[in-house]
Enzyme design. Structure first.
Site, PDB file in Angstrom:
ATOM      1  N   HIS A  14      57.517 -41.687 -24.688  1.00  0.00           N
ATOM      2  CA  HIS A  14      57.819 -40.836 -23.543  1.00  0.00           C
ATOM      3  C   HIS A  14      59.303 -40.863 -23.177  1.00  0.00           C
ATOM      4  CE1 HIS A  14      57.633 -40.204 -18.984  1.00  0.00           C
ATOM      5  NE2 HIS A  14      57.255 -39.054 -19.499  1.00  0.00           N
ATOM      6  N   ARG A  15      59.962 -39.722 -23.273  1.00  0.00           N
ATOM      7  CA  ARG A  15      61.425 -39.611 -23.080  1.00  0.00           C
ATOM      8  C   ARG A  15      62.129 -40.561 -24.055  1.00  0.00           C
ATOM      9  NH1 ARG A  15      61.544 -39.825 -16.367  1.00  0.00           N
ATOM     10  NH2 ARG A  15      59.549 -38.754 -16.104  1.00  0.00           N
ATOM     11  N   GLU A  41      58.557 -37.730 -27.042  1.00  0.00           N
ATOM     12  CA  GLU A  41      58.430 -36.674 -26.043  1.00  0.00           C
ATOM     13  C   GLU A  41      59.794 -36.534 -25.397  1.00  0.00           C
ATOM     14  OE1 GLU A  41      57.714 -35.135 -21.857  1.00  0.00           O
ATOM     15  OE2 GLU A  41      58.681 -36.985 -22.493  1.00  0.00           O
ATOM     16  N   ASP A  43      62.314 -33.758 -22.528  1.00  0.00           N
ATOM     17  CA  ASP A  43      62.308 -32.691 -21.523  1.00  0.00           C
ATOM     18  C   ASP A  43      63.510 -31.778 -21.748  1.00  0.00           C
ATOM     19  OD1 ASP A  43      60.173 -33.936 -19.728  1.00  0.00           O
ATOM     20  OD2 ASP A  43      61.644 -35.551 -19.877  1.00  0.00           O
ATOM     21  N   HIS A  56      65.323 -34.780 -17.856  1.00  0.00           N
ATOM     22  CA  HIS A  56      64.093 -34.587 -17.091  1.00  0.00           C
ATOM     23  C   HIS A  56      64.313 -33.859 -15.774  1.00  0.00           C
ATOM     24  CE1 HIS A  56      60.875 -35.783 -14.291  1.00  0.00           C
ATOM     25  NE2 HIS A  56      60.094 -35.778 -15.355  1.00  0.00           N
ATOM     26  N   GLU A 115      58.851 -30.774 -23.943  1.00  0.00           N
ATOM     27  CA  GLU A 115      58.343 -30.279 -22.656  1.00  0.00           C
ATOM     28  C   GLU A 115      59.338 -29.312 -22.032  1.00  0.00           C
ATOM     29  OE1 GLU A 115      57.276 -33.048 -19.475  1.00  0.00           O
ATOM     30  OE2 GLU A 115      57.085 -31.321 -18.133  1.00  0.00           O
ATOM     31  N   LYS A 117      60.808 -27.724 -19.065  1.00  0.00           N
ATOM     32  CA  LYS A 117      60.865 -28.002 -17.631  1.00  0.00           C
ATOM     33  C   LYS A 117      61.143 -26.750 -16.817  1.00  0.00           C
ATOM     34  CE  LYS A 117      59.944 -32.378 -16.911  1.00  0.00           C
ATOM     35  NZ  LYS A 117      58.609 -32.662 -16.328  1.00  0.00           N
ATOM     36  N   ASP A 227      55.772 -45.010 -22.334  1.00  0.00           N
ATOM     37  CA  ASP A 227      57.175 -45.431 -22.282  1.00  0.00           C
ATOM     38  C   ASP A 227      57.480 -46.464 -23.370  1.00  0.00           C
ATOM     39  OD1 ASP A 227      57.507 -43.823 -20.068  1.00  0.00           O
ATOM     40  OD2 ASP A 227      57.458 -45.460 -18.621  1.00  0.00           O
TER      41      ASP A 227
END
Ligand code: G3P
Ligand code: CA
Length: 239
Positions: A14-15, A41, A43, A56, A115, A117, A227
């Protein structure tokens, strides 16, 4: 779309590996690779002049300590900021990357869950994906249903997923997405069943504890966004 047919649970950082490095930086993505993640992943937003950048929040404040709205800043201004020191001085000088940079790092190494945003950037993101030769190794996701619908319409088979804080599998069906991404907080046997009968894959987010990891694995999800990829690898018995 071969990765969607994988019969093993995908570990998605995640990120990037954001428990080990500043989120959405090249360091976080490189560490995710080192830790054996199957995917990352990230953003995406757009700078003032229309460049795709990986961040993000709508502002750069939290990750850089400098005030500014991403959509009002030039790429040069954004790239001039330090996105690493706030996490740890060891990462001083890490930059907010462009989508192109991250796709180039990921190519041939792992999947990228992109993703959206903001809405309205779908065609540009899809073009960047195709330009990087990553069309078979990405998942486009969003909470924004307009962005999901536009990505499906323009994606020419590139898989798209719907993000939801709450349980709403019917919406995923109506939009025609092959992947449903519920919050780990609402993941349930009911969601698994409803997705299974519709042929929709389930990838929950964001797992941050051993208990959540174990629960997601027991439900038989198709991927887990976390994470810390090592937490998931361990729950899957892959460490
Ligand atoms: O991919 C799911 C997750 O990233 C959505 O939440 O706020 O971390 O972007 P957020
Ligand atoms: Ca995200």
């Amino acid at each position: 779309m071969a990765w969607l047919d994988a019969d093993r649970c995908l570990v998605i950082a995640h990120r990037g590996a954001s428990s080990a490095a500043p989120e959405n930086t090249m360091a976080a993505f490189a560490i995710a690779i080192d830790l054996g993640a199957d995917g990352i992943e990230l953003d995406v937003r757009r700078s003032r002049e229309g460049q795709l950048v990986v961040i993000h929040d709508a502002s750069v404040d939290r990750v850089t300590g400098t005030a500014g709205e991403v959509a009002s800043m030039s790429l040069e201004e954004i790239r001039g900021l330090d996105a690493g020191s706030r996490f740890n001085q060891r990462f001083a000088g890490e930059r907010i990357p462009t989508l192109r940079e991250v796709l180039s790092l990921a190519r041939g190494r792992l999947l990228v869950d992109i993703e959206l945003k903001v809405a309205g950037i779908e065609s540009q993101v899809l073009e960047a994906v195709r330009g990087a030769g990553m069309h078979e190794n990405v998942l486009i996701t969003s909470f924004l249903e307009d962005a999901v619908a536009a990505s499906i319409a323009q994606g020419r088979g590139i898989p798209v997923g719907l993000l939801k804080e709450t349980s709403d599998v019917d919406r995923a069906s109506e939009l025609g997405v092959p992947v449903y991404l519920p919050s780990i907080r609402v993941l349930s046997g009911q969601i698994m069943h409803e997705c299974s009968v519709r042929g929709v894959r389930v990838i929950p987010w964001t797992v941050r504890s051993e208990e959540e990891a174990r629960r997601a694995v027991e439900f038989g999800v198709h991927g887990i966004i976390a994470d810390d990829p090592t937490l998931i690898r361990s729950a899957l018995g892959r460490s």
